[in-house]
Design an enzyme around this catalytic site. Structure first.
Site, short mmCIF file in Angstrom:
data_model
loop_
_atom_site.label_atom_id
_atom_site.label_comp_id
_atom_site.label_asym_id
_atom_site.label_seq_id
_atom_site.Cartn_x
_atom_site.Cartn_y
_atom_site.Cartn_z
N PRO A 50 0.83 -1.21 0.00
CG PRO A 50 0.01 -1.05 2.17
CD PRO A 50 0.70 -1.99 1.24
CG ASN B 84 3.10 1.52 8.61
OD1 ASN B 84 2.41 0.98 7.75
ND2 ASN B 84 4.34 1.12 8.85
CE1 TYR C 208 -0.90 7.71 8.92
CE2 TYR C 208 -0.02 5.55 8.33
CZ TYR C 208 -0.06 6.93 8.15
OH TYR C 208 0.75 7.53 7.22
C1 LIG Z 1 5.16 6.80 -1.09
C2 LIG Z 1 4.82 5.77 -0.06
C3 LIG Z 1 3.54 5.76 0.48
C4 LIG Z 1 3.18 4.81 1.45
N1 LIG Z 1 1.89 4.76 1.90
C5 LIG Z 1 1.49 3.73 2.69
C6 LIG Z 1 0.10 3.54 3.00
O1 LIG Z 1 -0.79 4.27 2.54
N2 LIG Z 1 -0.22 2.50 3.79
C7 LIG Z 1 0.72 1.64 4.29
O2 LIG Z 1 0.38 0.71 5.02
N3 LIG Z 1 2.04 1.79 4.00
C8 LIG Z 1 2.43 2.80 3.19
N4 LIG Z 1 3.74 2.89 2.82
C9 LIG Z 1 4.72 1.89 3.26
C10 LIG Z 1 4.88 0.79 2.22
O3 LIG Z 1 3.70 0.00 2.15
C11 LIG Z 1 6.06 -0.12 2.56
O4 LIG Z 1 5.90 -0.59 3.87
C12 LIG Z 1 7.40 0.59 2.46
O5 LIG Z 1 7.55 1.25 1.22
C13 LIG Z 1 8.55 -0.41 2.64
O6 LIG Z 1 8.50 -1.40 1.62
P1 LIG Z 1 9.62 -1.39 0.46
O7 LIG Z 1 10.92 -1.62 1.14
O8 LIG Z 1 9.23 -2.50 -0.47
O9 LIG Z 1 9.55 -0.04 -0.19
C14 LIG Z 1 4.13 3.86 1.88
C15 LIG Z 1 5.42 3.89 1.34
C16 LIG Z 1 5.77 4.80 0.37
C17 LIG Z 1 7.15 4.77 -0.24
#
Ligand SMILES: Cc1cc2nc3c(=O)[nH]c(=O)nc-3n(C[C@H](O)[C@H](O)[C@H](O)COP(=O)(O)O)c2cc1C
Length: 367
Positions: free
Chosen positions: A27, A184, A186
């Site tokens: 997400p 996270n 929230y």
């Molecule tokens: C631009 C952006 C927006 C994000 N928004 C959310 C979100 O709306 N909900 C959520 O649970 N995590 C959100 N995350 C966290 C990501 O789901 C994920 O945990 C994080 O990018 C780490 O994973 P990765 O190492 O594959 O990037 C967001 C991350 C990024 C980069």
């Protein structure tokens, strides 16, 4: 391709729903909805690329659930009425057109709300100043507001709004499943976290009490959408405003949290850490995904955190994950599963995509 990597391309069933492989988009909030919270054509095109690129599951960005305190960001999409629910239809259609499972992530920002068009003030479990500062790439500035402690009525309303939004997401928008955002930092995670929840009623104190809001929200969503719809919960230790937080009860907390979600009948649990493979607590101890599988063996475990290389993804499946969710790697490679399957190189994530604000860029839609 050797047998190890083929596990990533093997199908899996989540509560009767066939999922074609083990890759999911994580997400990601991209603040590209209309000001009144309707999903846009740009979002349809953005999400459709991931499904076309081979992802078996697409989890949306966090969607707010009420017209009170839940909205976190300006231009965040909502699911609070028929108009917002209908706007998601074409996004869902685009995801499903390529055979991917479409999951809506539902969230309440609580004390981390930094752009809510319905309310000026914020609420949380307790009147505790959130750590850190608002996110600039979502139009934030300075510190978070001091939240008012939620009343029993406000808590009941928040639970009800998750359930009502879940029903809209499934029945009106056509989503296959629901992810409740319990991670996270929230609202639901604010209740779970010892330092942001200092309540002395049944919502505070022991881990079981701090977990109650997540479980009651899960139960309300389940009751509304029924047994046939995949419903899961995202869980983390770290927060957007406190990356390094650890549960004070360590592995015992993991047992309570994952075990209770399993008992409640969660179809999936989505765990996220900065690096998913790291020991969750003590050095050389088990990872959070491992503990999720140990204490919720029947749930599908989605694991997240720097898992975009094929080696990391394979290792995650061997360490308790059933599905890996990819965030930044998917932004850089919307066709990541196809690329890995074809043994093509991945592009590096370019953080400038998310600046100066994190809205979807035209350059992404060209990828
Ligand atoms: C631009 C952006 C927006 C994000 N928004 C959310 C979100 O709306 N909900 C959520 O649970 N995590 C959100 N995350 C966290 C990501 O789901 C994920 O945990 C994080 O990018 C780490 O994973 P990765 O190492 O594959 O990037 C967001 C991350 C990024 C980069």
């Amino acid at each position: 391709m050797n047998s190890d990597t083929s596990a990533l391309f093997a199908p899996i069933d989540i509560n009767g729903h066939a999922v074609k492989n083990r890759f999911s988009v994580a997400p990601m909030t991209r603040i590209t909805a209309t000001e009144d919270g309707r999903a846009t054509e740009t979002m349809t095109r953005y999400y459709e690329r991931f499904a076309r690129g081979g992802f078996g599951t697409v989890i949306t960005e966090g969607i707010y659930v009420d017209q009170a305190f839940s909205q976190g960001y300006v231009h965040q999409p909502g699911m609070t009425d028929d108009v917002q629910a209908n706007a998601w239809k074409s996004v869902v259609r685009g995801i499903k057109a390529h055979g991917a499972l479409a999951i809506a992530q539902l969230m309440h920002a609580g004390a981390l709300a930094q752009g809510n068009r319905f309310r000026d003030a914020t609420v949380g479990p307790s009147s505790v100043q959130p750590k850190g500062e608002q996110m600039k790439f979502y139009h934030g500035k300075d510190r978070y507001a001091l939240p008012a402690p939620m009343t029993e009525t406000q808590i009941a309303d928040a639970i009800g709004s998750f359930a009502a939004s879940a029903a809209r997401a499934v029945v009106m928008a056509g989503f296959d499943g629901i992810e409740i955002h319990g991670a996270n930092g929230y609202l639901l995670d604010q209740f779970l976290t010892d330092y942001s929840n200092t309540r002395s009623d049944r919502w505070g104190g022991a881990t079981e009490n701090r977990l109650r809001l997540i479980l009651e929200t899960f139960n309300a969503v389940r009751a509304k959408v029924g047994d046939q719809i995949p419903v899961g919960v995202r869980i983390s230790q770290g927060k957007v405003n406190d990356y390094h937080h650890k549960w004070s009860g360590a592995e015992r907390d993991a047992e309570i949290i994952f075990g209770s979600l399993a008992d409640a009948g969660a179809d999936f649990i989505h765990v996220t850490e900065f690096e998913a493979w790291q020991p969750a607590f003590a050095p050389r101890g088990p990872s959070l995904m491992h503990l999720a599988k140990r204490y919720a063996p029947k749930a599908t475990i989605f694991a997240n955190g720097s898992l975009h290389t094929i080696e990391r993804a394979v290792d995650a499946l061997n360490d308790g994950a059933d599905i890996v969710t990819i965030g930044r790697g998917a932004l850089a490679n919307p066709d990541l599963p196809k690329r890995l399957s074809d043994r093509r190189v991945l592009d590096d994530f370019d953080p400038t995509i998310l600046g100066p604000v994190a809205d979807i860029k035209a350059s992404e839609l060209a990828m």
